[in-house]
Write a protein that holds these residues in place. Sequence first.
Motif, PDB file in Angstrom:
ATOM      1  N   ASN A 168      -4.985  -9.239  -0.654  1.00  0.00           N
ATOM      2  CA  ASN A 168      -6.019  -8.413  -0.037  1.00  0.00           C
ATOM      3  C   ASN A 168      -6.930  -7.857  -1.144  1.00  0.00           C
ATOM      4  O   ASN A 168      -6.504  -7.034  -1.949  1.00  0.00           O
ATOM      5  CB  ASN A 168      -5.363  -7.266   0.742  1.00  0.00           C
ATOM      6  CG  ASN A 168      -6.391  -6.335   1.375  1.00  0.00           C
ATOM      7  OD1 ASN A 168      -7.596  -6.462   1.162  1.00  0.00           O
ATOM      8  ND2 ASN A 168      -5.927  -5.388   2.160  1.00  0.00           N
ATOM      9  N   SER A 245      -7.455   0.166  -0.183  1.00  0.00           N
ATOM     10  CA  SER A 245      -6.777  -1.114  -0.424  1.00  0.00           C
ATOM     11  C   SER A 245      -6.457  -1.327  -1.898  1.00  0.00           C
ATOM     12  O   SER A 245      -5.720  -2.242  -2.256  1.00  0.00           O
ATOM     13  CB  SER A 245      -7.629  -2.286   0.090  1.00  0.00           C
ATOM     14  OG  SER A 245      -8.806  -2.441  -0.680  1.00  0.00           O
ATOM     15  N   GLU A 264       5.039   7.887   7.922  1.00  0.00           N
ATOM     16  CA  GLU A 264       4.018   7.356   8.841  1.00  0.00           C
ATOM     17  C   GLU A 264       2.772   6.920   8.070  1.00  0.00           C
ATOM     18  O   GLU A 264       2.140   5.910   8.411  1.00  0.00           O
ATOM     19  CB  GLU A 264       3.648   8.407   9.884  1.00  0.00           C
ATOM     20  CG  GLU A 264       4.742   8.656  10.917  1.00  0.00           C
ATOM     21  CD  GLU A 264       4.398   9.823  11.839  1.00  0.00           C
ATOM     22  OE1 GLU A 264       3.197  10.185  11.907  1.00  0.00           O
ATOM     23  OE2 GLU A 264       5.317  10.364  12.476  1.00  0.00           O
ATOM     24  N   SER A 266       2.670   5.803   4.983  1.00  0.00           N
ATOM     25  CA  SER A 266       3.010   4.542   4.321  1.00  0.00           C
ATOM     26  C   SER A 266       2.862   3.372   5.281  1.00  0.00           C
ATOM     27  O   SER A 266       2.307   2.325   4.932  1.00  0.00           O
ATOM     28  CB  SER A 266       4.436   4.615   3.775  1.00  0.00           C
ATOM     29  OG  SER A 266       4.847   3.367   3.260  1.00  0.00           O
ATOM     30  N   GLU A 267       3.348   3.566   6.499  1.00  0.00           N
ATOM     31  CA  GLU A 267       3.259   2.493   7.506  1.00  0.00           C
ATOM     32  C   GLU A 267       1.811   2.268   7.941  1.00  0.00           C
ATOM     33  O   GLU A 267       1.363   1.131   8.082  1.00  0.00           O
ATOM     34  CB  GLU A 267       4.120   2.859   8.711  1.00  0.00           C
ATOM     35  CG  GLU A 267       4.183   1.776   9.776  1.00  0.00           C
ATOM     36  CD  GLU A 267       5.143   2.117  10.903  1.00  0.00           C
ATOM     37  OE1 GLU A 267       5.191   1.335  11.878  1.00  0.00           O
ATOM     38  OE2 GLU A 267       5.838   3.147  10.830  1.00  0.00           O
ATOM     39  N   LYS A 268       1.070   3.352   8.116  1.00  0.00           N
ATOM     40  CA  LYS A 268      -0.323   3.256   8.555  1.00  0.00           C
ATOM     41  C   LYS A 268      -1.179   2.499   7.557  1.00  0.00           C
ATOM     42  O   LYS A 268      -2.016   1.658   7.933  1.00  0.00           O
ATOM     43  CB  LYS A 268      -0.878   4.663   8.772  1.00  0.00           C
ATOM     44  CG  LYS A 268      -2.356   4.716   9.141  1.00  0.00           C
ATOM     45  CD  LYS A 268      -2.810   6.157   9.361  1.00  0.00           C
ATOM     46  CE  LYS A 268      -4.293   6.207   9.736  1.00  0.00           C
ATOM     47  NZ  LYS A 268      -4.739   7.588  10.048  1.00  0.00           N
ATOM     48  N   LEU A 269      -0.977   2.788   6.268  1.00  0.00           N
ATOM     49  CA  LEU A 269      -1.788   2.160   5.225  1.00  0.00           C
ATOM     50  C   LEU A 269      -1.202   0.844   4.736  1.00  0.00           C
ATOM     51  O   LEU A 269      -1.853   0.120   3.980  1.00  0.00           O
ATOM     52  CB  LEU A 269      -1.922   3.118   4.028  1.00  0.00           C
ATOM     53  CG  LEU A 269      -2.632   4.446   4.282  1.00  0.00           C
ATOM     54  CD1 LEU A 269      -2.619   5.310   3.033  1.00  0.00           C
ATOM     55  CD2 LEU A 269      -4.064   4.214   4.745  1.00  0.00           C
ATOM     56  N   ASP A 270       0.032   0.548   5.159  1.00  0.00           N
ATOM     57  CA  ASP A 270       0.757  -0.633   4.680  1.00  0.00           C
ATOM     58  C   ASP A 270       0.889  -0.601   3.157  1.00  0.00           C
ATOM     59  O   ASP A 270       0.656  -1.598   2.469  1.00  0.00           O
ATOM     60  CB  ASP A 270       0.065  -1.922   5.133  1.00  0.00           C
ATOM     61  CG  ASP A 270       0.947  -3.160   4.924  1.00  0.00           C
ATOM     62  OD1 ASP A 270       2.185  -3.020   4.908  1.00  0.00           O
ATOM     63  OD2 ASP A 270       0.394  -4.267   4.759  1.00  0.00           O
ATOM     64  N   ILE A 271       1.236   0.578   2.657  1.00  0.00           N
ATOM     65  CA  ILE A 271       1.451   0.780   1.221  1.00  0.00           C
ATOM     66  C   ILE A 271       2.859   1.339   1.033  1.00  0.00           C
ATOM     67  O   ILE A 271       3.206   2.338   1.667  1.00  0.00           O
ATOM     68  CB  ILE A 271       0.415   1.760   0.629  1.00  0.00           C
ATOM     69  CG1 ILE A 271      -1.007   1.231   0.799  1.00  0.00           C
ATOM     70  CG2 ILE A 271       0.701   2.016  -0.849  1.00  0.00           C
ATOM     71  CD1 ILE A 271      -2.086   2.215   0.375  1.00  0.00           C
ATOM     72  N   PRO A 272       3.694   0.715   0.201  1.00  0.00           N
ATOM     73  CA  PRO A 272       5.068   1.214   0.021  1.00  0.00           C
ATOM     74  C   PRO A 272       5.084   2.595  -0.621  1.00  0.00           C
ATOM     75  O   PRO A 272       4.160   2.968  -1.344  1.00  0.00           O
ATOM     76  CB  PRO A 272       5.720   0.165  -0.889  1.00  0.00           C
ATOM     77  CG  PRO A 272       4.578  -0.485  -1.602  1.00  0.00           C
ATOM     78  CD  PRO A 272       3.434  -0.477  -0.639  1.00  0.00           C
TER      79      PRO A 272
END
Length: 337
Positions: A168, A245, A264, A266-272
């Motif tokens: 990405n 990103s 939440e 972390s999941e929303k941004l797809d960042i660990p």
Amino acid sequence: MKIAIISVSNKGQEVAINLKEKLDGDSTIIKVDLYHKNVKHHFPVLFYEYDAVIAIMASGILIRSIAPLIESKVTDPAVLNIDDNANFVISTLSGHLGGANKLTNKVAKLIDATPVITTSTDVNKKLGIDVLANDLYLSIDNPKEILFFNKSILNGKQITFAINPNKNVDYLLEYLDNVTLEIDVSFSYLEDINTDEIHVLLDDHKIILKERRIVAGIGCRRGKECSKIYDGLMDSINKLNISKSRINMLSSAEIKKDEQGILELSEKLDIPVNFVELEKLKLFESTDIKKSEFVYSKFGIYGVCEPSALITAGFDSKLIYKKTSYDGVTISVAISK
């Protein structure tokens, strides 16, 4: 950015004090230290201990002082020169990779002075490859090639960014869409390129740009909503001109590992997110972090967002956004070497 301001006259010292007060309120400026007189004694230390040196003195004194210290555009700090009357702010050394040009514009605006920038790509409204690398926090594997690519950009030649198709790179596309300087680029997608690299190609020349790890450190009160943490993070990275990103990881202390707002986010941004152990935080030492006696009284550690970000970013990492509070949320940003 850690900045040293050095002056030689009483009038210059007044300018220095005024400028420090203004820079201290900027979260992207980690610390500002003042020095006065004893130029020959101070400069050898300032040159290696700070990201930028702002010299309020005659240009002749400055040039003679730094000449024996200059080594490389990759390692030299940004150096700015200001006259005693604060009429001009001159980007003197490390305009691109060191960030002197960007800092020159910032400082000139703060003290109502005229910025003076002389690098060819800037005066010709072209985007230098080293400017792009600096703005996006990318390292350059072969700095000797910068001159070739910048000359090519000045001459209107098209360069190619080769990228792994599974990566990405929205941050790169957003940057190129928004930048006001001119550059002609094409894209190619090659699976054998590492996902953290961008290869810049033209003729038989190549530069590899590699992502430096960017970590956002988060502290928050118990039960803080994801939306509030998100707002604080977005404000922070917007001030750094970083796309979300481009963030590689989130971090906090292990005492926050069940904090739903952070999970939440972390999941929303797809960042660990990395939750740093308390023992590591207790042992961590840095002169750059803000120590909180309140946090220490509760958890035995002096901070959460800054030390967790620095530890997660890795050895020799540094802060690029100091601890800033947002209604029960604290955010900092660290970057790997």
